[in-house]
Structure formats: C-alpha cells, structure tokens
Design a protein around this motif. Structure first.
Motif, PDB file in Angstrom:
ATOM      1  N   ARG A  82     -13.450  -4.302   3.267  1.00 28.03           N
ATOM      2  CA  ARG A  82     -12.704  -3.469   2.688  1.00 28.03           C
ATOM      3  C   ARG A  82     -12.118  -2.624   2.475  1.00 28.03           C
ATOM      4  O   ARG A  82     -11.340  -3.066   1.272  1.00 28.03           O
ATOM      5  N   GLU A  83     -11.814  -1.334   2.907  1.00 26.95           N
ATOM      6  CA  GLU A  83     -10.617  -0.262   2.590  1.00 26.95           C
ATOM      7  C   GLU A  83      -9.492  -1.091   3.119  1.00 26.95           C
ATOM      8  O   GLU A  83      -8.349  -1.620   2.172  1.00 26.95           O
ATOM      9  N   ALA A  84      -9.014  -1.660   3.738  1.00 26.42           N
ATOM     10  CA  ALA A  84      -8.314  -3.400   4.487  1.00 26.42           C
ATOM     11  C   ALA A  84      -7.454  -4.037   2.842  1.00 26.42           C
ATOM     12  O   ALA A  84      -6.944  -4.041   2.082  1.00 26.42           O
ATOM     13  N   THR A  86      -9.017  -4.587  -0.619  1.00 27.35           N
ATOM     14  CA  THR A  86      -8.565  -3.054  -1.751  1.00 27.35           C
ATOM     15  C   THR A  86      -7.388  -2.723  -1.357  1.00 27.35           C
ATOM     16  O   THR A  86      -6.432  -2.844  -2.665  1.00 27.35           O
ATOM     17  N   ALA A  87      -6.547  -1.985  -0.648  1.00 28.26           N
ATOM     18  CA  ALA A  87      -5.685  -1.390  -0.413  1.00 28.26           C
ATOM     19  C   ALA A  87      -4.424  -2.327  -0.744  1.00 28.26           C
ATOM     20  O   ALA A  87      -3.390  -2.336  -1.215  1.00 28.26           O
ATOM     21  N   ASP A  88      -4.776  -3.147  -0.034  1.00 28.97           N
ATOM     22  CA  ASP A  88      -3.657  -4.267   0.416  1.00 28.97           C
ATOM     23  C   ASP A  88      -3.199  -4.983  -0.783  1.00 28.97           C
ATOM     24  O   ASP A  88      -2.378  -5.274  -1.620  1.00 28.97           O
ATOM     25  N   VAL A  90      -4.059  -3.497  -3.805  1.00 26.16           N
ATOM     26  CA  VAL A  90      -3.268  -2.356  -5.401  1.00 26.16           C
ATOM     27  C   VAL A  90      -1.453  -2.165  -4.485  1.00 26.16           C
ATOM     28  O   VAL A  90      -0.923  -2.334  -5.968  1.00 26.16           O
ATOM     29  N   ALA A  91      -1.753  -3.065  -3.618  1.00 24.46           N
ATOM     30  CA  ALA A  91      -0.198  -2.397  -2.828  1.00 24.46           C
ATOM     31  C   ALA A  91       0.778  -3.639  -3.452  1.00 24.46           C
ATOM     32  O   ALA A  91       1.854  -3.087  -4.124  1.00 24.46           O
ATOM     33  N   ARG A  92      -0.079  -4.943  -3.487  1.00 26.73           N
ATOM     34  CA  ARG A  92       1.143  -5.443  -4.151  1.00 26.73           C
ATOM     35  C   ARG A  92       1.060  -5.345  -5.728  1.00 26.73           C
ATOM     36  O   ARG A  92       1.331  -5.641  -5.696  1.00 26.73           O
ATOM     37  N   THR A 102      -5.210 -11.894  -0.048  1.00 31.53           N
ATOM     38  CA  THR A 102      -5.575 -11.311   0.999  1.00 31.53           C
ATOM     39  C   THR A 102      -6.843 -12.210   2.440  1.00 31.53           C
ATOM     40  O   THR A 102      -7.256 -12.966   1.103  1.00 31.53           O
ATOM     41  N   TYR A 104     -10.669 -11.936   4.104  1.00 32.99           N
ATOM     42  CA  TYR A 104     -11.580 -10.522   4.337  1.00 32.99           C
ATOM     43  C   TYR A 104     -12.951 -11.283   5.286  1.00 32.99           C
ATOM     44  O   TYR A 104     -13.135 -12.795   4.798  1.00 32.99           O
TER      45      TYR A 104
END
Length: 144
Positions: A82-84, A86-88, A90-92, A102, A104
């Motif tokens: 979940r964290e990875a 979501t972070a991916d 947001v960063a993109r 992504t 998952y």
C-alpha cells in the motif's frame, strides 16, 4: 450563450446525435469487456469512484457491492504494498506525469491476493491540478 465551440446548445438532440452516443457507449462497453480486469474513474476531489463490471472477474465483487469511493480500493491493497503503491503514484503526479503504472497485490473476495498492474491516466484542470484518475487494473498473477 455558454456553449462550447462546435456545440449548438440551442437545439434538442436529433436522431443522429442519439445514435452517435449509442455508438460511443457500445464501443466503450466492448472495449471494457475486452480488458482482463477492470476500468475505473476517480474524481480526486470527492474521491467518488466508478468501476466497470470487470471488477467481478478481478476481485470477486460487482461494482454495486462495494462503496463507490476510492478508499475501498486503497484498503484492499496488500498492507506490504500500500505505502509504495501510493507513494509511487503521488511522486509521478508531482512530476507532472500524464500516465503512469504501478504493480501491487489486491485482496480478492475469497481472501487471496491477486497481483495487478494498474495503469493510470492523470486528468488535470486548467491550473494543472489533478482532478481525475482514469485507469485499468489487470490481473498479472500468472507472471508471479
């Protein structure tokens, strides 16, 4: 008049307009049925989510059986992913990406986890703010 260029707002739709809309709706449905997974559309501001019937084949739920908001899907992502994931995303989006993907795992109705590939089209308003996320989620479990 507030009509967009090329759109006549002062006349009712005619049979040609209605047939064109039916053709577009049919084309979309055929394409959605061809996806081995589901298609979604999320309003970023309200978090309201529309999901295609492909959700049933992917995770065992019909769209009408789940809450129509993005939080349900996020809660279904494997806790270790979940964290990875979501972070991916947001960063993109912060980088200005118009499209990103992504991978998952997401929980199936029967309790197992399905490996998925989530491809997202980022829709922005005139100021560049993200307003919609439209995408497809495909089962890639066989690759694992």
């Amino acid at each position: 008049m507030n009509a967009r260029p090329g759109v006549q707002a002062d006349r009712p739709p005619d049979d040609g307009d209605l047939q064109a809309l039916r053709d577009v709706a049919e084309r979309f449905q055929l394409a959605a049925d061809a996806v081995h997974g589901h298609i979604y559309d999320v309003d970023v501001r309200s978090r309201a989510a529309w999901r295609s019937e492909g959700l049933l084949g992917l995770v065992g739920y019909r769209p009408s059986e789940v809450p129509p908001h993005a939080g349900w899907w996020m809660d279904s992502i494997h806790p270790d992913d979940r964290e990875a994931a979501t972070a991916d995303g947001v960063a993109r989006m912060a980088e200005g990406a118009a499209v990103y993907s992504t991978r998952y795992r997401v929980r199936h109705r029967d309790g197992r986890y399905v490996h998925v590939w989530d491809r997202v089209r980022v829709v922005r308003d005139g100021t560049g703010a993200v307003v919609r996320l439209v995408g497809s989620v495909t089962d890639v479990t066989r690759e694992h």
